[in-house]
Design an enzyme around this catalytic site. Structure first.
Site, PDB file in Angstrom:
ATOM      1  N   GLY A 269       0.873  -1.160   0.228  1.00 32.95           N
ATOM      2  CA  GLY A 269      -0.218   0.198   0.099  1.00 32.95           C
ATOM      3  C   GLY A 269       0.594   1.335  -0.175  1.00 32.95           C
ATOM      4  O   GLY A 269       1.959   1.553  -0.396  1.00 32.95           O
ATOM      5  N   SER A 270       0.302   2.727   0.832  1.00 29.01           N
ATOM      6  CA  SER A 270       1.190   3.497   0.456  1.00 29.01           C
ATOM      7  C   SER A 270       2.147   3.558   1.536  1.00 29.01           C
ATOM      8  O   SER A 270       2.406   3.267   1.880  1.00 29.01           O
ATOM      9  CB  SER A 270       0.052   4.335   0.474  1.00 29.01           C
ATOM     10  OG  SER A 270      -0.354   4.388   2.244  1.00 29.01           O
ATOM     11  N   SER A 271       3.090   4.933   1.373  1.00 30.06           N
ATOM     12  CA  SER A 271       4.209   4.646   1.585  1.00 30.06           C
ATOM     13  C   SER A 271       3.912   5.105   3.404  1.00 30.06           C
ATOM     14  O   SER A 271       5.056   4.743   4.370  1.00 30.06           O
ATOM     15  CB  SER A 271       5.539   5.644   1.442  1.00 30.06           C
ATOM     16  OG  SER A 271       5.973   5.114   0.421  1.00 30.06           O
ATOM     17  N   VAL A 273       1.376   4.550   5.007  1.00 33.39           N
ATOM     18  CA  VAL A 273       0.923   3.449   6.093  1.00 33.39           C
ATOM     19  C   VAL A 273       2.241   2.460   6.943  1.00 33.39           C
ATOM     20  O   VAL A 273       2.270   2.092   7.335  1.00 33.39           O
ATOM     21  CB  VAL A 273      -0.410   2.892   5.969  1.00 33.39           C
ATOM     22  CG1 VAL A 273      -0.463   2.070   6.715  1.00 33.39           C
ATOM     23  CG2 VAL A 273      -1.782   4.181   5.710  1.00 33.39           C
ATOM     24  N   ALA A 274       2.375   2.209   5.823  1.00 35.24           N
ATOM     25  CA  ALA A 274       3.588   1.179   5.496  1.00 35.24           C
ATOM     26  C   ALA A 274       4.873   2.139   6.227  1.00 35.24           C
ATOM     27  O   ALA A 274       5.196   0.666   7.254  1.00 35.24           O
ATOM     28  CB  ALA A 274       4.424   1.664   4.162  1.00 35.24           C
ATOM     29  N   GLU A 288       5.557  -3.290   0.717  1.00 32.05           N
ATOM     30  CA  GLU A 288       5.500  -3.166  -1.006  1.00 32.05           C
ATOM     31  C   GLU A 288       5.003  -2.036  -0.671  1.00 32.05           C
ATOM     32  O   GLU A 288       3.462  -1.694  -0.866  1.00 32.05           O
ATOM     33  CB  GLU A 288       4.850  -3.816  -1.908  1.00 32.05           C
ATOM     34  CG  GLU A 288       5.629  -5.754  -1.810  1.00 32.05           C
ATOM     35  CD  GLU A 288       5.470  -5.826  -3.008  1.00 32.05           C
ATOM     36  OE1 GLU A 288       6.124  -5.845  -3.708  1.00 32.05           O
ATOM     37  OE2 GLU A 288       5.267  -7.184  -3.761  1.00 32.05           O
ATOM     38  N   CYS A 323       1.414   0.296  -9.076  1.00 34.55           N
ATOM     39  CA  CYS A 323       2.531   0.740  -8.007  1.00 34.55           C
ATOM     40  C   CYS A 323       3.598   0.397  -9.010  1.00 34.55           C
ATOM     41  O   CYS A 323       4.390   1.165  -9.136  1.00 34.55           O
ATOM     42  CB  CYS A 323       2.333  -0.333  -6.721  1.00 34.55           C
ATOM     43  SG  CYS A 323       2.236  -1.616  -7.581  1.00 34.55           S
TER      44      CYS A 323
HETATM   45  N1  LIG Z   1       4.905  -1.825  -3.903  1.00 38.03           N
HETATM   46  C1  LIG Z   1       3.504  -2.358  -4.509  1.00 38.03           C
HETATM   47  O1  LIG Z   1       3.803  -3.581  -4.697  1.00 38.03           O
HETATM   48  C2  LIG Z   1       2.513  -1.908  -5.051  1.00 38.03           C
HETATM   49  C3  LIG Z   1       1.119  -2.427  -4.855  1.00 38.03           C
HETATM   50  C4  LIG Z   1       0.397  -2.003  -5.071  1.00 38.03           C
HETATM   51  C5  LIG Z   1      -0.255  -0.253  -4.665  1.00 38.03           C
HETATM   52  N2  LIG Z   1       1.280  -0.031  -3.703  1.00 38.03           N
HETATM   53  C6  LIG Z   1       0.621   1.261  -3.685  1.00 38.03           C
HETATM   54  O2  LIG Z   1      -0.425   1.406  -2.681  1.00 38.03           O
HETATM   55  C7  LIG Z   1      -0.547   2.684  -2.545  1.00 38.03           C
HETATM   56  C8  LIG Z   1      -1.852   2.663  -3.096  1.00 38.03           C
HETATM   57  O3  LIG Z   1      -2.924   2.092  -2.088  1.00 38.03           O
HETATM   58  P1  LIG Z   1      -3.863   2.770  -0.500  1.00 38.03           P
HETATM   59  O4  LIG Z   1      -3.811   4.171  -1.436  1.00 38.03           O
HETATM   60  O5  LIG Z   1      -5.088   2.219  -1.207  1.00 38.03           O
HETATM   61  O6  LIG Z   1      -2.975   2.151   0.686  1.00 38.03           O
HETATM   62  P2  LIG Z   1      -3.193   2.918   1.485  1.00 38.03           P
HETATM   63  O7  LIG Z   1      -1.747   2.092   2.459  1.00 38.03           O
HETATM   64  O8  LIG Z   1      -4.154   3.433   2.078  1.00 38.03           O
HETATM   65  O9  LIG Z   1      -4.167   1.102   1.692  1.00 38.03           O
HETATM   66  C9  LIG Z   1      -3.276  -0.041   2.191  1.00 38.03           C
HETATM   67  C10 LIG Z   1      -4.037  -1.207   2.859  1.00 38.03           C
HETATM   68  O10 LIG Z   1      -3.361  -0.763   3.814  1.00 38.03           O
HETATM   69  C11 LIG Z   1      -4.893  -1.051   4.966  1.00 38.03           C
HETATM   70  N3  LIG Z   1      -4.907   0.340   5.494  1.00 38.03           N
HETATM   71  C12 LIG Z   1      -4.606   1.764   5.353  1.00 38.03           C
HETATM   72  N4  LIG Z   1      -4.110   2.554   7.087  1.00 38.03           N
HETATM   73  C13 LIG Z   1      -3.660   1.480   8.027  1.00 38.03           C
HETATM   74  C14 LIG Z   1      -3.623   1.350   9.439  1.00 38.03           C
HETATM   75  N5  LIG Z   1      -2.855   1.998   9.988  1.00 38.03           N
HETATM   76  N6  LIG Z   1      -3.189  -0.054   9.547  1.00 38.03           N
HETATM   77  C15 LIG Z   1      -3.587  -1.629   9.161  1.00 38.03           C
HETATM   78  N7  LIG Z   1      -4.037  -1.351   7.838  1.00 38.03           N
HETATM   79  C16 LIG Z   1      -3.797  -0.168   7.087  1.00 38.03           C
HETATM   80  C17 LIG Z   1      -6.062  -0.480   4.140  1.00 38.03           C
HETATM   81  O11 LIG Z   1      -7.489  -0.114   4.631  1.00 38.03           O
HETATM   82  C18 LIG Z   1      -5.677  -1.205   2.848  1.00 38.03           C
HETATM   83  O12 LIG Z   1      -6.133  -2.220   2.818  1.00 38.03           O
HETATM   84  C19 LIG Z   1      -0.135   3.338  -4.118  1.00 38.03           C
HETATM   85  O13 LIG Z   1       0.866   4.533  -3.221  1.00 38.03           O
HETATM   86  C20 LIG Z   1       0.755   2.636  -4.460  1.00 38.03           C
HETATM   87  O14 LIG Z   1       1.870   2.745  -5.418  1.00 38.03           O
HETATM   88  C21 LIG Z   1       2.222  -0.852  -3.807  1.00 38.03           C
END
Ligand SMILES: NC(=O)c1ccc[n+]([C@@H]2O[C@H](COP(=O)([O-])OP(=O)(O)OC[C@H]3O[C@@H](n4cnc5c(N)ncnc54)[C@H](O)[C@@H]3O)[C@@H](O)[C@H]2O)c1
Length: 539
Positions: A269-271, A273-274, A288, A323
């Site tokens: 997901g997003s950086s 949250v990561a 990722e 992504c």
């Molecule tokens: N590197 C990769 O392989 C890859 C693949 C797909 C998407 N992405 C990235 O993901 C991003 C898009 O997705 P998004 O904006 O919806 O991501 P996001 O980080 O908002 O959400 C991703 C997941 O995390 C969960 N989440 C959010 N906050 C959380 C928390 N505090 N604790 C636990 N879980 C939580 C969400 O419900 C969702 O299931 C883009 O930046 C994209 O580049 C990366």
């Protein structure tokens, strides 16, 4: 669109002579609508369960309230926590415990692959995916096929081959060291919205094959697809108790993470949250995250139509919500002189909402997209190449974005001076284009060095020296080189993941599964004390 779906359903029924809704399915994605909504369930302790409260997910194409997704929280999270706490660190299986489960998962993978080949199941999964994450037929089919091929890859004996061990001879008779790939046991897996089936399936089954027991959480906008897929997996013999699926908001998931003993959390997901989860878990994460993916067109111009087509695909397929999408393109001046931008412009102009070659943007609304575009256009020398306007004549709700494929030219020196604004990921149909001359390649490389995320990259050239110069001075985890180089492409047959971050995760391949879902263990056997052994001098 709905009428089309029903018509297609009837056509398929007629063609294949059976219902297009598989026997294990509980949702009909062909008729899903505000008048025929679907309520999702959690899977916990091997049972499908309802929740006390729900959130409403709207149809991204028309705003219809079509899904009710559990908003699991409060006392309801306790069962997920206690299930995770029951899992031993040594996993449900490992190379010396319950090895028959490697065969079990080989059989499950084989059966799932077999089922996914059936047209009615493939169509069902495509439709379910497309309803929650609208993308073109070709894009959605690609996602399903990659997922199926992953299951084909890990059928039969491949789970145990994957987790094979090694032995090294010891120092004396009776001694030998054995290196094992050991599961973590209780783990969590968090997946985003953009690949509702591929990302969770490849990570989940890699996780299970290796002997872990996961709690699975998918973005609630799209978790319908995995909710249905798990019903298929159970039908194919997966023990329902092997995984808990939770639909919840971020706070509840964070609470579970804080109260549980997960040994590793795989997050995609997003950086932002990561980073948050990284701190929360004291680094027990495999990440990722965002992709600000670059492409460099080398000095050797050739096959201009092919390269332009690939650029259009990389930047705008799935409305730029990969992504791996092309975020910035550095074109050598030779390409610019050859009219390269006009080629991409006319290819991008073919995209239309009616076939979903352009569609809703699920995490950026139009105001946010416009603000980003305006902030870049205000920079010295920046100019709009094409796009830049919201889509018209549609019913995409305003909580989602809907924008034309857009490209903005920014001069090299402007990027150098405004790096953070220009090199920010806009997760939608948007790219930056820049131009360099022979003597400016090192300036381009200095930008790549400054970037935070090192996911995908492309060096479009057949000049081996040029390719080697760029490749040897950069780090992206997935770097395509050659005249056919692309940035997008996360198939099952090669590693996909960032490089240069010790927390970086991969997906799908044997190396990725081992790197993410196992850690190394060595058991040293030492059994033979020689008959003539005497107590030695003190040492
Ligand atoms: N590197 C990769 O392989 C890859 C693949 C797909 C998407 N992405 C990235 O993901 C991003 C898009 O997705 P998004 O904006 O919806 O991501 P996001 O980080 O908002 O959400 C991703 C997941 O995390 C969960 N989440 C959010 N906050 C959380 C928390 N505090 N604790 C636990 N879980 C939580 C969400 O419900 C969702 O299931 C883009 O930046 C994209 O580049 C990366």
């Amino acid at each position: 669109m709905l009428t089309q779906a029903i018509a297609r359903n009837l056509l398929l029924k007629h063609k294949y002579g059976f219902s297009t809704i598989p026997k294990w399915a509980t949702c009909d994605p062909y008729t899903l609508s505000e008048s025929k909504p679907y309520t999702l369930q959690n899977l916990v302790s091997g049972k499908w369960k309802d929740a006390k409260e729900y959130t409403t997910v709207v149809d991204p194409m028309n705003g219809d309230k079509f899904l009710r997704v559990p908003d699991t929280k409060g006392d309801e999270i306790n069962e997920f926590i206690s299930n995770a706490k029951k899992v031993p660190k040594s996993g449900l299986h490992n190379p010396i415990k319950n090895p028959e489960r490697y065969q079990l998962y080989g059989n499950i993978c084989g059966k799932i692959a077999e089922e996914m080949k059936k047209p009615e199941i493939e169509n069902f999964l495509c439709k379910a995916t497309q309803r929650v994450m609208p993308k073109s037929d070709v894009q959605v089919k690609g996602e399903i096929v990659v997922t199926r091929r992953f299951f084909e890859n890990f059928a039969g004996d491949n789970p145990r081959f994957l987790c094979r061990s090694f032995n090294v001879a010891g120092d004396h008779q009776g001694q030998q060291s054995s290196g094992y790939r050991w599961p973590y046991g209780p783990v969590a897996l968090i997946a985003p919205f953009n690949f509702p089936i591929e990302i969770p399936c490849l990570q989940l089954f890699g996780c299970l094959i290796a002997g872990n027991r996961p709690t699975l959480k998918i973005d609630s906008k799209v978790s319908l697809v995995m909710e249905q897929f798990l019903r298929l997996a159970i039908d194919c013999g997966m023990p329902a108790e092997d995984v808990d699926l939770i639909h919840s908001g971020p706070q509840a998931m964070e609470k579970i993470i804080l109260d549980t003993n997960y040994r590793v959390i795989q997050f995609t997901g997003s950086s932002t949250v990561a980073e948050r989860l990284s701190k929360l878990t004291h680094g027990k994460v495999k990440i990722e995250d965002a992709g600000f993916d670059w492409k460099i067109l080398g000095p050797d111009v050739s096959d201009i139509d092919y390269v332009a087509w690939q650029c259009d695909q990389d930047a705008y397929a799935a409305s730029g919500q990969k992504c791996s999408a092309q975020s910035i393109m550095y074109a050598h001046e030779n390409w610019m002189k050859a009219g390269f931008v006009d080629k991409i412009k006319s290819l991008a102009a073919r995209r239309k909402l009616s076939d979903l070659t352009i569609g809703p943007v699920l995490t950026w609304d139009n105001q946010k997209i416009k603000n980003h575009i305006d902030s870049i256009l205000a920079l010295p020398g920046a100019k709009l190449l094409f796009g830049g306007k919201p889509l018209t004549n549609h019913s995409i709700p305003s909580i989602y974005g809907s924008y034309e494929p857009t490209a903005i030219f920014v001069p090299l020196e402007t990027i150098s001076k405004n790096f953070d604004i220009v090199c920010k990921e806009l997760f939608g149909p948007f790219q930056i284009v820049s131009e360099y001359k022979d003597n400016q390649l090192d300036t381009v490389l200095s930008h790549l060095e400054k970037m935070e995320n090192h996911l995908t990259a492309a060096v479009v050239s057949n000049d081996v020296k040029f390719i080697n110069y760029v490749a040897s001075n950069t780090v992206n985890g997935v770097t395509y080189t050659g005249i056919r180089a692309r940035t997008t492409g996360a198939p099952q047959n090669h590693w996909f993941g960032p490089c240069g971050d010790p927390r970086g995760a991969g997906i799908g391949t044997p190396e990725a599964i081992l790197a993410v879902w196992t850690s190394h263990r060595e058991i040293i056997t030492d059994i033979d004390i020689p008959k003539n052994w005497k107590v030695p001098q003190a040492s």
